[in-house]
Design a protein around this motif. Structure first.
Motif, PDB file in Angstrom:
ATOM      1  N   ASN A  53      37.373  47.103  38.210  1.00 46.78           N
ATOM      2  CA  ASN A  53      37.084  48.236  37.338  1.00 46.78           C
ATOM      3  C   ASN A  53      37.785  49.446  37.941  1.00 46.78           C
ATOM      4  O   ASN A  53      37.500  49.823  39.082  1.00 46.78           O
ATOM      5  N   ASP A  55      38.528  53.425  38.034  1.00 50.33           N
ATOM      6  CA  ASP A  55      37.945  54.710  37.660  1.00 50.33           C
ATOM      7  C   ASP A  55      38.936  55.829  37.923  1.00 50.33           C
ATOM      8  O   ASP A  55      39.616  55.854  38.955  1.00 50.33           O
ATOM      9  N   SER A 228      30.968  43.649  34.942  1.00 48.53           N
ATOM     10  CA  SER A 228      31.862  44.814  34.915  1.00 48.53           C
ATOM     11  C   SER A 228      31.381  45.889  33.945  1.00 48.53           C
ATOM     12  O   SER A 228      31.794  47.052  34.056  1.00 48.53           O
ATOM     13  N   ARG A 229      30.506  45.527  33.015  1.00 53.05           N
ATOM     14  CA  ARG A 229      30.018  46.479  32.022  1.00 53.05           C
ATOM     15  C   ARG A 229      28.654  47.072  32.389  1.00 53.05           C
ATOM     16  O   ARG A 229      28.064  47.819  31.616  1.00 53.05           O
ATOM     17  N   THR A 231      25.810  49.370  33.560  1.00 49.08           N
ATOM     18  CA  THR A 231      25.653  50.827  33.630  1.00 49.08           C
ATOM     19  C   THR A 231      24.293  51.238  34.185  1.00 49.08           C
ATOM     20  O   THR A 231      23.879  52.392  34.035  1.00 49.08           O
ATOM     21  N   TRP A 240      30.295  50.188  35.461  1.00 47.71           N
ATOM     22  CA  TRP A 240      31.108  50.806  34.407  1.00 47.71           C
ATOM     23  C   TRP A 240      30.636  52.250  34.311  1.00 47.71           C
ATOM     24  O   TRP A 240      29.565  52.541  33.805  1.00 47.71           O
ATOM     25  N   ARG A 241      31.434  53.168  34.824  1.00 50.20           N
ATOM     26  CA  ARG A 241      31.066  54.590  34.864  1.00 50.20           C
ATOM     27  C   ARG A 241      31.465  55.262  33.557  1.00 50.20           C
ATOM     28  O   ARG A 241      32.580  55.066  33.064  1.00 50.20           O
ATOM     29  N   THR A 242      30.568  56.074  33.025  1.00 48.09           N
ATOM     30  CA  THR A 242      30.867  56.800  31.801  1.00 48.09           C
ATOM     31  C   THR A 242      31.121  58.277  32.056  1.00 48.09           C
ATOM     32  O   THR A 242      31.577  58.990  31.167  1.00 48.09           O
ATOM     33  N   ARG A 250      35.583  58.431  35.205  1.00 48.46           N
ATOM     34  CA  ARG A 250      34.862  57.337  34.549  1.00 48.46           C
ATOM     35  C   ARG A 250      35.734  56.092  34.601  1.00 48.46           C
ATOM     36  O   ARG A 250      36.911  56.160  34.972  1.00 48.46           O
ATOM     37  N   THR A 251      35.172  54.954  34.227  1.00 50.08           N
ATOM     38  CA  THR A 251      35.952  53.714  34.224  1.00 50.08           C
ATOM     39  C   THR A 251      36.924  53.741  33.057  1.00 50.08           C
ATOM     40  O   THR A 251      36.532  53.942  31.909  1.00 50.08           O
ATOM     41  N   THR A 254      39.451  47.667  32.927  1.00 52.96           N
ATOM     42  CA  THR A 254      39.030  46.457  33.629  1.00 52.96           C
ATOM     43  C   THR A 254      40.209  45.507  33.631  1.00 52.96           C
ATOM     44  O   THR A 254      40.783  45.205  32.579  1.00 52.96           O
ATOM     45  N   GLU A 278      39.759  51.787  22.319  1.00 51.83           N
ATOM     46  CA  GLU A 278      39.803  50.808  23.397  1.00 51.83           C
ATOM     47  C   GLU A 278      40.707  49.634  23.013  1.00 51.83           C
ATOM     48  O   GLU A 278      40.752  49.223  21.846  1.00 51.83           O
TER      49      GLU A 278
END
Length: 297
Positions: A53, A55, A228-229, A231, A240-242, A250-251, A254, A278
């Motif tokens: 991931n 970032d 990986s998702r 949160t 997975w950073r938002t 943020r992410t 991947t 995306e």
């Protein structure tokens, strides 16, 4: 007593220093990636699974590029453009070696200067090495590189390589187990290189270690992509950073590789570039992938 001019000069210097510190701290928050891998009996069908991931601040564009060097292996690389820290971030070559990187954020920026950077080491490993064994044997590369962190995989094993200041580096390898990495040194021999471990790096390391420990075995690529998702630890500390603010790190991608004991592997790529939809693809790592017939964003 200080004159008014001297006091003004000191105030300006203090302000400039505070701005510099804010810039450095803000940049440091962007140097965050979560890397993890699984090898051997824990993988459905055998082989290895590797996930990165990535970032960064939401200011870059990313591309999947087929690189054909004049001498060496061809590879598919994830490249970032614009917004600082551009260049190669992850890749997988035609021999089946995958290499992903993370910044050693626990080392001050000044100590990370000099010698080949992450992109240079990634490029050399991907073009010159066809296996994890061949890659980790390249003391000439790691001992001259800047402080940085890597996970590598091939069909049989995964490895973690941590490069510290002063030409020191440490390697962990497994043919039947898990390895992970965030943005500080995990190897006991390099613990002294951690000048300051960020809260996010600690949180993500603990979280991914726990998720991997609880992962039902055998696992496939979809199971690791689900991790990986994750949160659960919030916008700044999640796998997975938002991002907690509009311009916060943020992410943004991947990059994942599933490599079976034989036959073509698979590359999964999820891009979350700012201002664009995306983009997600799963690409067979067959002859066509390394001949220019691969879809790209």
């Amino acid at each position: 007593m200080l004159s008014g001019r001297a006091k003004a000069a000191i105030a300006r210097s203090a302000y400039a220093l505070s701005v510099l510190l804010l810039v450095l701290l803000g940049a440091g928050a962007a140097w965050a990636c979560t890397l993890f891998s699984l090898a051997g009996s824990g993988v459905a069908g055998g082989g290895t699974l590797l996930v990165k991931n990535r970032d960064w601040h939401p200011v870059q564009a990313q591309r999947l590029v087929l690189v054909t060097p004049g001498d060496g292996y061809r590879y598919l690389g994830l490249f970032a453009e614009g917004g600082g820290a551009s260049g190669l971030k992850a890749g997988v070559n035609e021999a089946g070696l995958a290499v992903v990187s993370a910044t050693a954020g626990s080392v001050p920026r000044e100590a990370r200067k000099g010698g080949p950077g992450m992109g240079g080491l990634l490029r050399r490993l991907l073009t010159r090495c066809g296996s994890v064994a061949a890659a980790v044997a390249r003391a000439d590369l790691f001992s001259r590189g800047r402080p940085c962190l890597f996970l590598l995989s091939d069909r049989q094993e995964v490895a973690r390589v941590e490069v510290a200041p002063g030409g020191r580096y440490a390697v962990s390898r497994t043919v039947d187990g898990v390895l992970w990495q965030t943005n500080h040194y995990l190897e006991p021999a390099l613990a002294d290189a951690n000048v300051r471990i960020g809260a996010s790096s600690r949180a993500r390391a603990a979280r991914i270690a726990g998720l991997l420990g609880d992962l039902p075995r055998p696992a496939n690529l979809a199971a690791l992509l689900a991790l990986s998702r994750d949160t659960a630890d919030g916008p700044e500390n999640g796998i997975w950073r938002t991002g907690g603010r509009p311009r916060a790190a943020r992410t943004v991608a991947t990059f994942a590789v599933a490599m079976p004991p034989s036959g073509p592997g698979r590359l999964y790529l999820r891009l979350a570039d700012p201002g664009t939809p995306e983009w997600t693809r799963t690409i067979p790592l067959d002859a066509a992938a390394f001949s220019g017939n691969t879809p790209a964003p």
